[in-house]
Structures are given as structure tokens and as C-alpha cells.
Design a protein around this motif. Structure first.
Motif, PDB file in Angstrom:
ATOM      1  N   TYR A 196     -43.515 107.257  -2.493  1.00 32.91           N
ATOM      2  CA  TYR A 196     -42.500 107.609  -1.814  1.00 32.91           C
ATOM      3  C   TYR A 196     -41.736 106.064  -1.996  1.00 32.91           C
ATOM      4  N   ALA A 220     -45.239 110.802   4.939  1.00 35.20           N
ATOM      5  CA  ALA A 220     -46.224 110.608   4.067  1.00 35.20           C
ATOM      6  C   ALA A 220     -47.523 110.952   4.576  1.00 35.20           C
ATOM      7  N   LEU A 272     -39.343 110.926  -4.069  1.00 33.28           N
ATOM      8  CA  LEU A 272     -40.881 111.526  -4.110  1.00 33.28           C
ATOM      9  C   LEU A 272     -41.158 111.541  -5.416  1.00 33.28           C
ATOM     10  N   MET A 276     -40.182 108.682   7.386  1.00 33.82           N
ATOM     11  CA  MET A 276     -40.936 108.745   6.121  1.00 33.82           C
ATOM     12  C   MET A 276     -42.365 108.386   6.076  1.00 33.82           C
TER      13      MET A 276
END
Length: 83
Positions: A39, A61, A30, A57
């Protein structure tokens, strides 16, 4: 809540505005790039683990975008296939 938009890996996100960018790479990371975040998601996992990791993920986000008051999350791959 942030909007998720799929873009081609060859297309740069808009230069104006803040965003969270998600891309595939060789490891998880990140990074902050100015007012935006990037990311990187490792693609070096078996298929079933990769799919679960990918969904986590994307969720992370979205949370980051909400915390930072960012309106859009750009995904540079197909979240359904991971490619």
C-alpha cells in the motif's frame, strides 16, 4: 488477525513469508508483489485529513491481510505522526 509491525523505511521486509507493506508516497496505490501486497499512502493532504485517511488505510491493510491469510502488516512510518 494480522500483527502490525513498524519498520524503518530503509529496511526491506523479510524475503521469506507473505506480508502487507505500508509506505508513504505521492499518491494512493495498492500493488501485488509476488505473494505480498504494498500500500502506498499519499502524504499530500492537510494534516487532519491525512490522519483520518491514514487510519482508514491501516484498517484496510488489516482486512486485506485477514482475507489473504497474511500474518503481518509492516508499516514504514510512525502511524501516530504520519512520518
Amino acid at each position: 488477525m494480522a500483527t502490525i509491525q513498524q519498520i524503518s523505511p530503509d529496511v526491506a521486509p523479510p524475503s521469506t513469508g507473505r506480508y502487507v507493506l505500508m509506505r508513504l508516497g505521492d499518491g494512493d496505490a495498492l500493488e501485488r508483489q509476488g505473494e505480498s501486497f504494498v500500500y502506498t499512502i499519499s502524504r499530500k493532504m492537510p494534516g487532519n485529513l491525512f490522519e483520518a485517511h491514514l487510519q482508514r488505510m491501516i484498517s484496510d491493510a488489516e482486512l486485506l491481510a485477514d482475507q489473504e491469510r497474511i500474518d503481518v502488516v509492516f508499516v514504514t512510518f510512525d502511524p501516530q505522526s504520519g512520518r
